[in-house]
Design a protein around this motif. Structure first.
Motif, mmCIF file in Angstrom:
data_model
loop_
_atom_site.group_PDB
_atom_site.id
_atom_site.type_symbol
_atom_site.label_atom_id
_atom_site.label_comp_id
_atom_site.label_asym_id
_atom_site.label_seq_id
_atom_site.Cartn_x
_atom_site.Cartn_y
_atom_site.Cartn_z
ATOM 1 N N ALA A 46 1.151 -1.275 -0.165
ATOM 2 C CA ALA A 46 0.328 0.207 0.034
ATOM 3 C C ALA A 46 0.646 1.135 0.476
ATOM 4 O O ALA A 46 0.520 2.429 -0.488
ATOM 5 N N ASP A 47 1.960 1.407 0.435
ATOM 6 C CA ASP A 47 2.493 2.145 0.754
ATOM 7 C C ASP A 47 4.312 2.141 -0.607
ATOM 8 O O ASP A 47 4.120 1.711 -0.524
ATOM 9 N N ASN A 48 3.385 3.100 -1.584
ATOM 10 C CA ASN A 48 4.493 2.166 -3.076
ATOM 11 C C ASN A 48 5.578 2.994 -2.802
ATOM 12 O O ASN A 48 5.860 3.931 -2.291
ATOM 13 N N SER A 49 6.930 2.359 -4.070
ATOM 14 C CA SER A 49 7.726 2.351 -3.535
ATOM 15 C C SER A 49 8.730 2.341 -5.138
ATOM 16 O O SER A 49 8.445 1.442 -5.443
ATOM 17 N N ILE A 50 9.932 2.914 -4.724
ATOM 18 C CA ILE A 50 10.549 2.909 -6.413
ATOM 19 C C ILE A 50 12.466 2.776 -5.872
ATOM 20 O O ILE A 50 12.714 2.698 -4.741
ATOM 21 N N GLU A 51 13.135 1.850 -6.288
ATOM 22 C CA GLU A 51 14.040 0.500 -5.989
ATOM 23 C C GLU A 51 15.221 2.037 -7.529
ATOM 24 O O GLU A 51 14.357 1.747 -8.061
ATOM 25 N N ARG B 24 9.189 8.465 -13.378
ATOM 26 C CA ARG B 24 9.245 9.435 -14.611
ATOM 27 C C ARG B 24 10.628 11.078 -14.216
ATOM 28 O O ARG B 24 11.490 11.149 -14.708
ATOM 29 N N LYS B 25 10.130 11.784 -12.968
ATOM 30 C CA LYS B 25 9.964 13.091 -12.434
ATOM 31 C C LYS B 25 11.691 12.339 -11.900
ATOM 32 O O LYS B 25 12.676 13.539 -12.214
ATOM 33 N N ILE B 26 12.008 11.873 -11.610
ATOM 34 C CA ILE B 26 13.565 11.087 -11.459
ATOM 35 C C ILE B 26 14.068 11.226 -12.333
ATOM 36 O O ILE B 26 15.604 11.558 -12.150
ATOM 37 N N PHE B 27 14.355 10.400 -13.624
ATOM 38 C CA PHE B 27 14.318 10.158 -14.496
ATOM 39 C C PHE B 27 15.262 11.388 -14.966
ATOM 40 O O PHE B 27 16.400 11.433 -15.142
ATOM 41 N N ASP C 181 1.574 6.870 -7.703
ATOM 42 C CA ASP C 181 1.003 5.993 -8.377
ATOM 43 C C ASP C 181 2.688 5.825 -8.762
ATOM 44 O O ASP C 181 3.821 6.786 -8.824
ATOM 45 N N PRO C 182 3.723 4.784 -8.868
ATOM 46 C CA PRO C 182 5.391 5.306 -8.705
ATOM 47 C C PRO C 182 5.695 5.255 -9.624
ATOM 48 O O PRO C 182 6.772 5.753 -10.695
ATOM 49 N N GLY C 183 4.559 5.107 -11.245
ATOM 50 C CA GLY C 183 5.321 5.120 -12.675
ATOM 51 C C GLY C 183 5.986 6.813 -13.248
ATOM 52 O O GLY C 183 6.555 6.950 -12.916
ATOM 53 N N PRO C 184 4.978 7.506 -12.469
ATOM 54 C CA PRO C 184 5.087 8.940 -12.826
ATOM 55 C C PRO C 184 6.222 9.498 -12.306
ATOM 56 O O PRO C 184 7.406 10.427 -12.546
ATOM 57 N N VAL C 185 6.225 9.275 -11.369
ATOM 58 C CA VAL C 185 7.119 9.834 -9.452
ATOM 59 C C VAL C 185 8.903 8.882 -10.662
ATOM 60 O O VAL C 185 9.885 9.526 -10.369
ATOM 61 N N GLN D 36 19.911 1.957 -12.600
ATOM 62 C CA GLN D 36 18.397 0.926 -12.507
ATOM 63 C C GLN D 36 17.278 1.542 -11.585
ATOM 64 O O GLN D 36 17.892 2.929 -10.901
ATOM 65 N N LEU D 37 16.541 2.271 -12.897
ATOM 66 C CA LEU D 37 14.891 2.955 -12.351
ATOM 67 C C LEU D 37 14.139 1.615 -12.491
ATOM 68 O O LEU D 37 13.142 1.822 -13.097
ATOM 69 N N ASN D 38 12.662 1.801 -11.272
ATOM 70 C CA ASN D 38 11.850 0.670 -11.646
ATOM 71 C C ASN D 38 11.290 0.642 -9.991
ATOM 72 O O ASN D 38 11.569 1.255 -9.446
ATOM 73 N N PRO D 39 9.864 0.966 -10.163
ATOM 74 C CA PRO D 39 9.147 0.589 -9.409
ATOM 75 C C PRO D 39 9.282 -0.869 -8.321
ATOM 76 O O PRO D 39 9.232 -1.336 -9.004
ATOM 77 N N ALA D 40 9.755 -0.788 -6.759
ATOM 78 C CA ALA D 40 9.880 -2.078 -6.156
ATOM 79 C C ALA D 40 8.409 -2.803 -6.453
ATOM 80 O O ALA D 40 7.778 -2.349 -5.883
#
Length: 322
Positions: free
Chosen positions: A229-234, A283-286, A277-281, A298-302
């Motif tokens: 429920a707490d979305n994260s990005i690796e 993109r912002k990180i990239f 939603d981790p997808g748009p985030v 590497q950059l992807n939703p965990a």
């Protein structure tokens, strides 16, 4: 209760002071492939053994197709359309396939008629077994197949499979998994397995047992979603951990930065983005890293795996850390 092939209502089973199953309430629908997950001693085998007539509950009721039943022996289970294939096969080595399948049945037996019935079952599910072959000449997968045909021959509509792929080679494992999926089309299948990828690939419902109690019962997808429920990005970047943390904290969407690994060349971290939603985030990180000249490896939703769900619900991740 009309949809349920099997129901447990307030079922408890103890062995002395050990509570194997505590106040179990469970409905298994017709046509489901259900996996029982639990650490050793969790109570999953006891649950299967009560349904197959090896053990009898101390309290509570078991319902089959909406009807309260008493299962005091494997014969009672067979009479109710319940068949269990044990991890350790219950076959007589010196007997043939057919002889093993009809062994224990009452009344006068005609082996030729039995072979015809076995052929019908094998043709339906694509089995390849020799009705005249001795068990001692068979591979592990052949013996597994004989055990499954044995319970189908007796008219089982509810199948209990205990660690069905143990001892099989990769090709045989794929065959058994395909078979279980096919059986699930017109049977209720209860599967016990320690192989989590197998459970995820085959089952449409998962039951997790911990210390005799049910701690989760849902689809694999829902279990993963609820835990994540707490979305994260690796991400992995060619930067110092402190610099990467400062960079990530400049994004309003990032709520938490957790370092996983740091070397001389790169660091690996997970950032929490709450319920976003981790997808748009991503993109912002990239775009931010491109702007600041930070190289991303590497950059992807965990993704939360079934293994993570199991460890969290049974508390084994905490016990491993302590």
């Amino acid at each position: 209760m009309s949809e349920a092939a099997v129901s447990f209502k307030n079922v408890t089973k103890t062995f002395g002071e050990v509570i194997a199953n505590s106040d179990v309430n469970l409905d298994i629908k017709r046509g489901e492939i259900l996996s029982l997950l639990g650490e050793n001693g969790s109570g999953k085998t006891t649950l299967m053994n009560m349904l197959s007539g090896i053990y009898y509950p101390d309290s509570g009721q078991i319902f089959i197709n909406g009807r309260s039943v008493i299962i005091r022996s494997p014969k009672d289970a067979f009479d109710l359309g319940i068949g269990m294939v044990h991890q350790h096969f219950k076959l007589i080595d010196v007997l043939t396939t057919t002889e093993n399948i009809v062994l224990g049945l009452e009344g006068k037996l005609n082996l030729r008629e039995a072979e015809e019935k076995i052929k019908v079952i094998c043709d339906k599910y694509g089995f390849e077994i020799d009705p005249h072959k001795k068990i001692y000449d068979m591979s592990v997968s052949e013996k597994q197949t004989v055990e499954i045909v044995k319970v189908l021959y007796r008219g089982a509509e509810i199948l209990i499979l205990d660690e069905p792929t143990v001892g099989l080679d990769p090709g045989q494992i794929i065959e058994i998994r395909d078979l279980i999926r096919q059986l699930g089309e017109d049977h209720t299948v209860i599967l016990s397995s320690h192989i989590l990828p197998e459970v995820q690939a085959i089952c449409n419902q998962i039951l997790i047992i911990h210390k005799g109690k049910l701690v989760a019962f849902d689809t694999p997808e829902s279990l993963e979603k609820n835990l994540s429920a707490d979305n994260s990005i690796e991400l992995t970047a060619e930067a110092a951990a402190m610099d990467l943390e400062v960079l990530m904290s400049s994004l309003s969407e990032v709520e938490k930065f957790s370092l996983l690994e740091e070397t001389e060349d790169y660091c690996r971290a997970v950032v929490s983005v709450g319920d976003r939603d981790p997808g748009p985030v991503c993109r912002k990180i990239f775009l931010l890293c491109v702007e600041r000249g930070t190289v991303l490896r590497q950059l992807n939703p965990a993704r939360v795996l079934l293994e993570d769900v199991f460890l969290e619900l049974t508390g084994q991740d905490e016990s491993a850390d302590s």
